[in-house]
Design an enzyme around this catalytic site. Structure first.
Site, PDB file in Angstrom:
ATOM      1  CD  GLU A 161      -1.526  -2.495   1.389  1.00 40.33           C
ATOM      2  OE1 GLU A 161      -0.410  -2.678   2.155  1.00 40.33           O
ATOM      3  OE2 GLU A 161      -1.774  -3.427   0.960  1.00 40.33           O
ATOM      4  CG  PHE A 182      -4.401 -11.769  -1.441  1.00 44.35           C
ATOM      5  CD1 PHE A 182      -5.513 -12.208  -1.084  1.00 44.35           C
ATOM      6  CD2 PHE A 182      -4.217 -10.990  -2.540  1.00 44.35           C
ATOM      7  CE1 PHE A 182      -6.673 -11.763  -1.462  1.00 44.35           C
ATOM      8  CE2 PHE A 182      -5.245 -10.560  -3.168  1.00 44.35           C
ATOM      9  CZ  PHE A 182      -6.710 -11.070  -2.925  1.00 44.35           C
ATOM     10  CD  GLU A 231       1.795 -10.675  -0.718  1.00 44.85           C
ATOM     11  OE1 GLU A 231       1.441  -9.482  -0.814  1.00 44.85           O
ATOM     12  OE2 GLU A 231       1.724 -10.922   0.453  1.00 44.85           O
TER      13      GLU A 231
END
Lengths: 282, 282
Positions: free
Chosen positions: B122, B198, B203
């Site tokens: 982010e 995720f 990842e």
């Protein structure tokens, strides 16, 4: 007028504690685009459940902002220059959540937690849009200087504080209920409360009778000598000024919620040693 | 195709932990303006000393982003839809600073401190621009739905994870040196490490041989039962997967710097009792 004065910067970035003067002289590139970009982002997505929207649209806000300093010599401003802009950009502030700060930018903003615990000026639309930006006017087209805004110290006080002074005044004027003020009680060079700080000059004098109490949080940096305490020194001066204005007053030194934030950055400080009991339980 | 499927939302906001599904169905108003506004703000002012700039300009980024989902039925996406966009938007990431997180959005971001301690997805340009936004395509003009993006659960997995799955893959692919992964070790409903998170899906599999070590931080919420510990349960599974990939591995539970952040929000928790010695010194 000397050449130095002609190019002197008119604006004092709120985050000057982070920006050295040598860096602060370069105006922010694409000022209008950054202003409008931040404005739109704020309008649609930021602080939605925390602060009400401002009615003016972003273009009108830019027009009013630009009008204040453009096509003027950079120091040719007074404290009223940005008045129209702040009238348009001012938000209603939630009761009991307004926080002021002096000398503790990082700590105050970590504690305020982007408006979740407290609101700071930098969480409001005008503060958010202009925070850390640098700009200055010039007489010739395009009306502002894109290359250099030399040291603001060369401007008269009212010019250099024109933007952030009015921002602070306007913000303080809107505060209601209990307000909080975080200061640094361990700076050997600067008293915790100074009448000539932004708080002393623009915020405290503009609190209205809608304010009930001023709650001071005195921050003591970890591992440093404690210079100021509640009820003594400059904090006693502050107490007397606040009480003379008929506001309630209280003062705390490193409350745990602030101490733990400091400890997160410096976990091995002596002030951060946990009780052994914790280790037994965990 | 059922009508429900036609209007299903295609995008999973990263901050879903904060947004209830009933709120998430409304697309962000003025999507293009918000995208461009955040992009310009980021380009000129955000993370300047922390992350290098992206070479593509904001208009080109918008064109590539919009192309990925526009004029398509909202579920008619696959994991490759946003590939071009992420190729243009990807930044170089500083070594040893990349952090991943699962189930601890607030804590991970407080700890990362806007890139000052760690970088999160982010904090990168694509993550910053789209964080918490909601959007979905439609076949007819203007190519996206401005009124409703119903529950993303109605889309196939690859469509609903098209954006953030590719974002996560692309982000992980650029990581170098030691990477950090923060997980929740006190959630009774969800294991700390899940292969279908995720992190597990996008990842961990995309870490390259430029990564040296995976450092896991297991967060134990204050006052709650400790469910997962390093070297056991799902964290042992994770350790084996990481070691099989020939990365180094280490694991810590509530390191002090994280514990103190939790304590700042909950200073009276039993884990936050300070040693008496502190009071003697201060």
């Amino acid at each position: 007028m000397s050449p130095v004065a002609i190019v002197a910067c008119v604006c004092l970035a709120v985050t000057l504690t982070r920006i050295s003067p040598s860096e602060a002289i370069f105006p922010t590139p694409e000022l209008q685009n950054v202003f409008l970009g931040r404005c739109k982002d704020y309008e649609i997505t930021r602080y939605l459940t925390i602060l009400p929207r401002v009615k003016s649209d972003c273009r009108a806000l830019w027009t009013n902002f630009f009008k204040a300093f453009s096509f003027k010599a950079p120091c040719n401003l007074d404290l009223g220059s940005y008045k129209d802009f702040f009238q348009r950009a001012q938000q209603t502030l939630p009761k009991n959540k307004v926080m002021f700060w002096s000398g503790v930018y990082d700590e105050a903003h970590d504690f305020a937690d982007d408006g979740r615990k407290y609101i700071t000026l930098e969480d409001t639309l005008p503060g958010y849009m202009l925070n850390s930006l640098v700009w200055c006017g010039q007489r010739d087209k395009p009306g502002f200087n894109q290359k250099v805004c030399p040291d603001f110290k060369d401007c008269p006080v009212q010019a250099r504080e024109s933007f952030w002074g009015t921002a602070s005044s306007s913000y303080a004027h809107s505060a209601e209920g209990d307000v909080t003020y975080m200061v640094d009680g361990s700076n050997p060079k600067v008293p915790a409360y100074r009448p000539d700080s932004f708080f002393g000059k623009y915020e405290l004098p503009n609190l209205t009778n809608k304010v009930t109490k001023v709650k001071v949080i005195v921050l003591h940096q970890l591992g440093q000598k404690i210079i100021e305490r509640c009820g003594a020194g400059s904090l006693l001066d502050l107490e007397m000024v606040v009480k003379a204005k008929k506001f309630g007053f209280d003062c705390v030194e490193n409350p745990k919620s602030v101490l733990f934030l400091l400890c997160a950055d410096n976990p091995n400080a002596r002030e951060c040693q946990l009780a052994k009991r914790y280790y037994r339980i965990a």
